[in-house]
Design an enzyme around this catalytic site. Structure first.
Site, PDB file in Angstrom:
ATOM      1  N   LYS A  41       0.842  -1.206   0.000  1.00 22.37           N
ATOM      2  CA  LYS A  41       0.000   0.000   0.000  1.00 22.37           C
ATOM      3  C   LYS A  41       0.876   1.254   0.000  1.00 22.37           C
ATOM      4  O   LYS A  41       2.070   1.187   0.316  1.00 22.37           O
ATOM      5  CB  LYS A  41      -0.909  -0.008   1.233  1.00 22.37           C
ATOM      6  CG  LYS A  41      -0.167   0.032   2.559  1.00 22.37           C
ATOM      7  CD  LYS A  41      -1.105  -0.252   3.729  1.00 22.37           C
ATOM      8  CE  LYS A  41      -0.375  -0.220   5.048  1.00 22.37           C
ATOM      9  NZ  LYS A  41      -1.240  -0.676   6.157  1.00 22.37           N
ATOM     10  N   ARG A 137     -11.021   0.444  14.439  1.00 23.27           N
ATOM     11  CA  ARG A 137     -10.850   1.198  13.199  1.00 23.27           C
ATOM     12  C   ARG A 137     -11.936   0.739  12.231  1.00 23.27           C
ATOM     13  O   ARG A 137     -12.962   1.393  12.125  1.00 23.27           O
ATOM     14  CB  ARG A 137      -9.436   0.967  12.660  1.00 23.27           C
ATOM     15  CG  ARG A 137      -9.082   1.821  11.477  1.00 23.27           C
ATOM     16  CD  ARG A 137      -7.599   1.786  11.167  1.00 23.27           C
ATOM     17  NE  ARG A 137      -7.126   0.467  10.728  1.00 23.27           N
ATOM     18  CZ  ARG A 137      -5.860   0.216  10.371  1.00 23.27           C
ATOM     19  NH1 ARG A 137      -4.960   1.191  10.401  1.00 23.27           N
ATOM     20  NH2 ARG A 137      -5.485  -0.993   9.980  1.00 23.27           N
ATOM     21  N   HIS A 167      -6.710  -7.149  12.839  1.00 21.36           N
ATOM     22  CA  HIS A 167      -5.457  -6.385  12.885  1.00 21.36           C
ATOM     23  C   HIS A 167      -5.166  -5.995  14.331  1.00 21.36           C
ATOM     24  O   HIS A 167      -6.075  -5.612  15.065  1.00 21.36           O
ATOM     25  CB  HIS A 167      -5.612  -5.136  12.007  1.00 21.36           C
ATOM     26  CG  HIS A 167      -4.325  -4.406  11.740  1.00 21.36           C
ATOM     27  ND1 HIS A 167      -3.193  -5.033  11.273  1.00 21.36           N
ATOM     28  CD2 HIS A 167      -4.007  -3.092  11.843  1.00 21.36           C
ATOM     29  CE1 HIS A 167      -2.227  -4.131  11.112  1.00 21.36           C
ATOM     30  NE2 HIS A 167      -2.678  -2.948  11.454  1.00 21.36           N
ATOM     31  N   ARG A 221       0.703 -10.871   6.920  1.00 22.29           N
ATOM     32  CA  ARG A 221       0.748  -9.636   6.130  1.00 22.29           C
ATOM     33  C   ARG A 221       2.059  -8.920   6.454  1.00 22.29           C
ATOM     34  O   ARG A 221       2.226  -8.335   7.522  1.00 22.29           O
ATOM     35  CB  ARG A 221      -0.453  -8.747   6.469  1.00 22.29           C
ATOM     36  CG  ARG A 221      -1.796  -9.452   6.242  1.00 22.29           C
ATOM     37  CD  ARG A 221      -2.977  -8.510   6.407  1.00 22.29           C
ATOM     38  NE  ARG A 221      -3.083  -7.887   7.700  1.00 22.29           N
ATOM     39  CZ  ARG A 221      -3.744  -8.396   8.740  1.00 22.29           C
ATOM     40  NH1 ARG A 221      -4.381  -9.546   8.638  1.00 22.29           N
ATOM     41  NH2 ARG A 221      -3.787  -7.741   9.885  1.00 22.29           N
ATOM     42  N   TYR A 267      15.748  31.546   4.457  1.00 27.95           N
ATOM     43  CA  TYR A 267      14.593  32.356   4.859  1.00 27.95           C
ATOM     44  C   TYR A 267      14.606  32.628   6.366  1.00 27.95           C
ATOM     45  O   TYR A 267      14.883  31.730   7.160  1.00 27.95           O
ATOM     46  CB  TYR A 267      13.287  31.630   4.528  1.00 27.95           C
ATOM     47  CG  TYR A 267      12.955  31.583   3.059  1.00 27.95           C
ATOM     48  CD1 TYR A 267      12.757  32.753   2.328  1.00 27.95           C
ATOM     49  CD2 TYR A 267      12.825  30.366   2.401  1.00 27.95           C
ATOM     50  CE1 TYR A 267      12.444  32.707   0.971  1.00 27.95           C
ATOM     51  CE2 TYR A 267      12.497  30.309   1.047  1.00 27.95           C
ATOM     52  CZ  TYR A 267      12.312  31.491   0.340  1.00 27.95           C
ATOM     53  OH  TYR A 267      11.994  31.445  -0.987  1.00 27.95           O
ATOM     54  N   CYS A 313      13.977  25.073   2.440  1.00 25.89           N
ATOM     55  CA  CYS A 313      13.116  25.740   1.460  1.00 25.89           C
ATOM     56  C   CYS A 313      12.256  24.698   0.737  1.00 25.89           C
ATOM     57  O   CYS A 313      12.409  23.501   0.956  1.00 25.89           O
ATOM     58  CB  CYS A 313      13.951  26.484   0.421  1.00 25.89           C
ATOM     59  SG  CYS A 313      15.228  27.545   1.109  1.00 25.89           S
ATOM     60  N   MET A 314      11.387  25.173  -0.153  1.00 28.21           N
ATOM     61  CA  MET A 314      10.510  24.239  -0.867  1.00 28.21           C
ATOM     62  C   MET A 314      11.308  23.258  -1.726  1.00 28.21           C
ATOM     63  O   MET A 314      10.986  22.072  -1.792  1.00 28.21           O
ATOM     64  CB  MET A 314       9.529  25.020  -1.751  1.00 28.21           C
ATOM     65  CG  MET A 314       8.454  24.133  -2.381  1.00 28.21           C
ATOM     66  SD  MET A 314       7.379  25.025  -3.503  1.00 28.21           S
ATOM     67  CE  MET A 314       6.449  26.056  -2.382  1.00 28.21           C
ATOM     68  N   ASP A 315      12.355  23.757  -2.375  1.00 29.96           N
ATOM     69  CA  ASP A 315      13.059  22.943  -3.366  1.00 29.96           C
ATOM     70  C   ASP A 315      14.537  22.750  -3.062  1.00 29.96           C
ATOM     71  O   ASP A 315      15.230  22.044  -3.790  1.00 29.96           O
ATOM     72  CB  ASP A 315      12.948  23.608  -4.745  1.00 29.96           C
ATOM     73  CG  ASP A 315      11.550  24.122  -4.985  1.00 29.96           C
ATOM     74  OD1 ASP A 315      10.621  23.295  -4.964  1.00 29.96           O
ATOM     75  OD2 ASP A 315      11.371  25.356  -5.137  1.00 29.96           O
TER      76      ASP A 315
END
Ligand SMILES: *Cc1c(COP(=O)(O)O)cnc(C)c1O
Length: 374
Positions: A41, A137, A167, A221, A267, A313-315
């Site tokens: 998953k 759940r 589970h 699993r 920043y 930073c973002m990138d």
């Protein structure tokens, strides 16, 4: 390794030999005739669902599990005949498609089944009944509900009770009290089931590794440890075999400059140097999953630990270097370099989280490259 349209040096490298090693070792550890359901998953916990599934099946897994209908359909296009189980909720509207694609669904509501019966199914639909033994759940919580659900499915010609499962909430903890309660509750359901279905499965990774082998039932699993990570510190110190982590994260130095006392980085100018310091820039940021909370985390360059400094930073992000390095120098964020290693567990600790979360949140902007030696 494939590389056609990736130019940025930031990449995740997935060691498929490690995946195979972990599955092979589990296979030796569990009882004979117990099947391995490879849990792939969330894009195989961020590792890449198709490649991991293939490696797991090659190494002895016999079935795949995912969380959503979409994940199941994605896997189905690459594996036309493999058994696929959706562990989570599927809407009634997916039932026809699931039957057609031979995808097994989890069921826990009689109303859901009654709704599905109104749909035209061209082929039989296989279902696994989820018992909620204490996770609270999804799942049926009492025996009456369970029997009514079982009856509703088994009286339909198009629906099959293929499995029953539950589970555990605390299988990875030392204290067995809650766990044992769940085991006992589940057994009550198994005592009343009119006919034992094809596969009963309750064991997640922790259960399959350190608990009573009888809890392996017909299948286990196998999730987190397929990726070479332990479900908890407790399981880590009680592992029956060594795990090999599969995930590394690498990039290259793309800029370097020397800054002087009083100068700051990034920043908010939150990191200020007191001595002349080389500052390196890495092309990875929070949009890649290197969230801002990782500021201060070490990375490896030339086998040495150096910290990420200032705000991420973002990138991009910046690192403080002890000396000057050439542009293009290899940087390891997760994995080994020379004699040093930075683990996913270390990253998890840094953000007060668990190892599961770390590779999952490395975004799709970071290409996954697959390593395997035949
Ligand atoms: C995710 C999941 C697993 C796998 O758990 P691990 O701890 O990674 O082994 C097993 N069963 C269910 C129902 C799950 O949702």
């Amino acid at each position: 390794m494939r590389n056609n349209k990736h130019f940025r040096p930031t990449k995740a490298i997935i060691d498929l030999n490690a995946i195979k090693h972990n599955v092979c070792q589990l296979k030796k550890h569990i009882l004979p005739n117990v099947q391995i359901i490879a849990v792939v998953k969330a894009n195989a916990y961020g590792h890449g669902d198709v490649e991991v599934a293939k490696a797991a099946l090659d190494a002895g897994a016999s079935m795949l599990a995912v969380a959503t209908p979409e994940e199941a359909l994605h896997i189905r296009t690459y594996f036309p005949t493999t058994e696929i189980l959706v562990l989570g909720y599927s809407p009634v509207s997916f039932a026809t498609c699931a039957a057609k694609e031979n995808i097994i669904l989890t069921v826990y509501s009689k109303e859901w089944v009654e709704q599905v019966k109104k749909h035209a199914l061209d082929k039989p639909l296989k279902l696994h009944i989820k018992v909620d033994s204490g996770m609270n759940r999804i799942g049926v919580t009492n025996v009456e509900e369970f029997l009514a659900l079982y009856e509703s499915i088994s009286t339909s010609e198009k629906l099959i009770v293929d499995g029953i499962f539950t589970h555990f909430a605390t299988a990875d903890e030392e204290d067995e009290y809650y766990f044992q309660n769940q085991v006992n509750r589940f057994e009550k359901f198994m005592q009343v089931v009119p006919k034992k279905p094809r596969i009963v499965h309750v064991a997640n990774t922790a259960t399959s590794l350190i608990k009573d082998p009888r809890l392996q039932y017909d299948a286990v699993r196998f999730g987190i440890s397929m990726y070479g990570l332990a479900p908890s510190e407790f399981v880590k110190s009680n592992l029956p075999f060594p795990l090999k982590p599969a995930f590394s994260l690498v990039t290259e130095l793309v800029a370097i400059k020397k800054i002087y006392p009083g100068e700051s980085v990034g920043y908010g100018a939150t990191f200020t140097v007191e001595e002349p310091t080389y500052i390196g820039t890495l092309p990875i940021g929070y949009a890649d999953g290197l969230i801002r909370k990782y500021s201060g985390q070490d990375v490896l360059i030339d086998g040495q630990r150096v910290p990420i400094v200032g705000r991420i930073c973002m990138d991009q992000c910046m690192i403080a270097l002890p000396t000057e390095y050439n542009l293009g120098e290899n940087v390891v964020l997760i994995g080994k370099q020379k004699n040093e290693e930075i683990t996913i567990d270390e990253w998890a600790k840094k953000i007060d989280s668990i190892n599961y979360e770390v590779p999952c949140i490395i975004t799709s902007r970071v290409p996954r490259f697959y390593y395997k030696n035949e």
